[in-house]
Design an enzyme around this catalytic site. Structure first.
Site: not given
Ligand code: ADE
Length: 234
Positions: A20, A43, A180, A204
């Site tokens: 990303g 960009r 995402m 996370d």
């Molecule tokens: N990418 C890494 N952690 C994320 C989260 N908690 N929500 C969405 N995309 C993420």
């Protein structure tokens, strides 16, 4: 040149890695590839082509979210003939048995994005990974002894959400993690008959609140990249 990518025909390899973050693309190119050229700075969404163990590989930043990745994936496939697209990213863990630093191979992607609702006139499409890329990445991950999970993920339009009822329901249905972009990547790969796979490290955790330190992220990132690059050249 396409609208968002300044490359000439032939500048981009048939196989591409898609982080990303464009600076991640630069880091990957500088760390893992030889004979690197930068083909895109439009960009600031950097794109590079080089070789990995003698095979031509490109790496392109996609930005965050389905609208952004869809722009790059459309142009990479339609204008530059890219055939194998491997997203390398991070996600939030959604199961107790999935821990931060683990690797997830996204077999399929649920979503709250309305993109496919528009495309399919209100019906649902099930975006899935290329079986060949998935199998290859899985075998390489097993060889390397990674803590790896294969299954469903959630591609969400919202990083920040007040109402967690959707993520809680998806957890009950066994969804492994949230990111995402993958729903758009897999849907476009199906549309154009090319191969796509998303490989994620868990950065996370939605249940435990655990987070990784930057040093830990670096180690897991290295393991994920080795799997992604080995998959890319096979
Ligand atoms: N990418 C890494 N952690 C994320 C989260 N908690 N929500 C969405 N995309 C993420």
């Amino acid at each position: 040149m396409s609208v968002h990518i300044a490359a000439k025909a032939g500048d981009i390899a048939e196989t591409i890695l898609l982080p990303g973050d464009p600076l991640r693309a630069k880091f990957i190119a500088e760390t893992y590839l030889s004979d690197v050229t930068c083909y895109n700075e439009v960009r600031g969404m950097l794109g590079f082509t080089g070789t990995y163990q003698g095979k031509r590989v490109s790496v392109q930043g996609t930005g965050m979210g389905t609208p952004s990745i869809a722009i790059y994936v459309n142009e990479l496939i339609r204008e530059y003939g890219v055939k194998n697209l491997i997203r390398v990213g991070t996600c939030g863990g959604m199961q107790e048995h999935v821990h931060v630093r683990d690797v997830i191979l996204a077999q399929a992607a649920c979503t709250d994005s309305s993109m496919n609702r528009h495309v399919f006139g209100g019906y649902d499409f099930a975006p899935i990974a290329s079986f060949e890329l998935l199998k290859s990445a899985y075998e390489r991950g097993v060889e390397k002894g990674l803590n790896m999970h294969v299954g469903n993920i959630f591609s969400s339009d919202m990083f920040y959400r007040d109402d967690t009822s959707v993520t809680q329901l998806l957890m009950k249905y066994g969804v492994l993690g949230v990111e995402m972009e993958t729903t758009a990547l897999y849907t476009l790969a199906a549309k154009y008959g090319v191969n796509a796979l998303t490989i994620l490290t868990v950065s996370d955790h939605l249940l435990t609140g655990e987070e990784t330190t930057s040093e830990e992220r670096q180690t897991t990132f290295k393991e994920m990249m080795e799997v992604a690059l080995d998959t890319a050249i096979h």
